[in-house]
Design an enzyme around this catalytic site. Structure first.
Site, mmCIF file in Angstrom:
data_model
loop_
_atom_site.group_PDB
_atom_site.id
_atom_site.type_symbol
_atom_site.label_atom_id
_atom_site.label_comp_id
_atom_site.label_asym_id
_atom_site.label_seq_id
_atom_site.Cartn_x
_atom_site.Cartn_y
_atom_site.Cartn_z
ATOM 1 N NE ARG A 115 7.566 -10.167 -4.623
ATOM 2 C CZ ARG A 115 9.052 -10.329 -4.848
ATOM 3 N NH1 ARG A 115 8.850 -8.840 -5.905
ATOM 4 N NH2 ARG A 115 10.053 -10.877 -4.551
ATOM 5 C CG ASP B 263 8.431 -4.994 -8.077
ATOM 6 O OD1 ASP B 263 8.733 -3.718 -7.593
ATOM 7 O OD2 ASP B 263 8.150 -5.565 -6.893
ATOM 8 C CE1 TYR C 115 -0.028 -6.776 -9.459
ATOM 9 C CE2 TYR C 115 -1.688 -5.457 -7.963
ATOM 10 C CZ TYR C 115 -0.745 -5.265 -8.656
ATOM 11 O OH TYR C 115 -0.416 -4.156 -8.953
ATOM 12 N NE ARG D 262 5.943 3.978 -10.653
ATOM 13 C CZ ARG D 262 6.388 5.589 -10.085
ATOM 14 N NH1 ARG D 262 7.015 4.942 -8.760
ATOM 15 N NH2 ARG D 262 6.667 7.117 -10.331
#
Length: 251
Positions: A197, A52, A110, A50
């Site tokens: 993040r 952002d 990522y 999911r």
């Protein structure tokens, strides 16, 4: 009914993330609407991550069930004639009914990109977080290495996370530099809400001298979010790949 797996690339700039929302445009909604038009049936996509608002993807993974006779590998070609230019299906395939884009996942990779320069870039403004002060990439690389292994990452979850099990295994956490670009690559069996993040923002703190080295180790030991740095902005983050066993995909 047949199960089809999609590998999706998107620029998340103008979307409210992956997951369909009531009052904002999301990537899932756009792809579902084009699939419904293509198959002439209602379609529900199940995504692996999911992401952002503002986060990008090179390898988002999703599946759907359909009674359509379109060959699995042809969905990518057909969908790309309907989708907007900031969403593309990189590959499509038929998979066994037991496959699930989220629950069959064995891990994800990522990437986070920084543009380190006194001046913001024009061409990379939507894909790189701009850092105006120098960063010590060697110091950042040593700090990132301390993430590797199985740890309780409770401190690395943003407020609002409802996950009970915060133990994750990080297989790879690397920093590389190419001119004004610093690239963070993180690979693991799973990630908490905003975890990458928060990692990226903490590395900036360490690399700039605003945080003492050892921040990750201190946060893992304490479980305290305050031992870490700020949450880096979303547009520097890209979901690169979701990993599966070949057997899960019928190979």
């Amino acid at each position: 009914m047949r199960r089809i797996h999609l590998t999706i690339e998107y620029d998340g700039t103008r979307y409210a993330g992956w997951q369909r929302q009531a009052n904002a445009l999301a990537v899932q909604q756009v792809v579902e609407e084009k699939l419904a038009k293509l198959t002439r049936q209602p379609v529900t996509l199940h995504g692996a991550s999911r992401t952002d608002a503002g986060v990008h993807a090179l390898g988002q993974s999703a599946h759907f069930d359909t009674g359509s006779a379109i060959p699995g590998e042809k969905f990518s070609f057909a969908l790309n004639t309907l989708l907007p230019p900031d969403i593309r299906v990189r590959a499509s395939e038929e998979v066994p009914p037991s496959f699930h884009a989220r629950f069959s996942s064995k891990g994800k990779r990522y990437r986070y990109l920084f543009h380190v320069s006194p001046h913001a870039g024009a061409l990379n403004r939507l894909t790189h977080a701009h850092i105006i002060y120098p960063l010590d990439e060697a110091l950042m690389a040593r700090e990132a290495e301390s993430l590797v292994g199985t740890h309780d990452f409770a401190a690395f979850a943003a407020s609002g996370s409802v996950v009970r099990d915060t133990v994750r295994t990080i297989h790879r956490a690397e920093i590389a530099r190419d001119g004004t670009e610093i690239r963070l690559t993180v690979e693991g069996n799973g990630f908490l809400y905003n975890m990458v993040r928060i990692i990226a923002g903490t590395l900036v703190g360490v690399g700039s001298g605003k945080l003492e080295p050892g921040a990750f180790a201190r946060a893992i030991a304490s479980g305290n979010r305050l031992d870490l740095g700020v949450t880096a902005p979303p547009h520097g983050l890209t979901l690169m790949e979701v990993f599966y066993d070949a057997a899960d995909r019928g190979r």
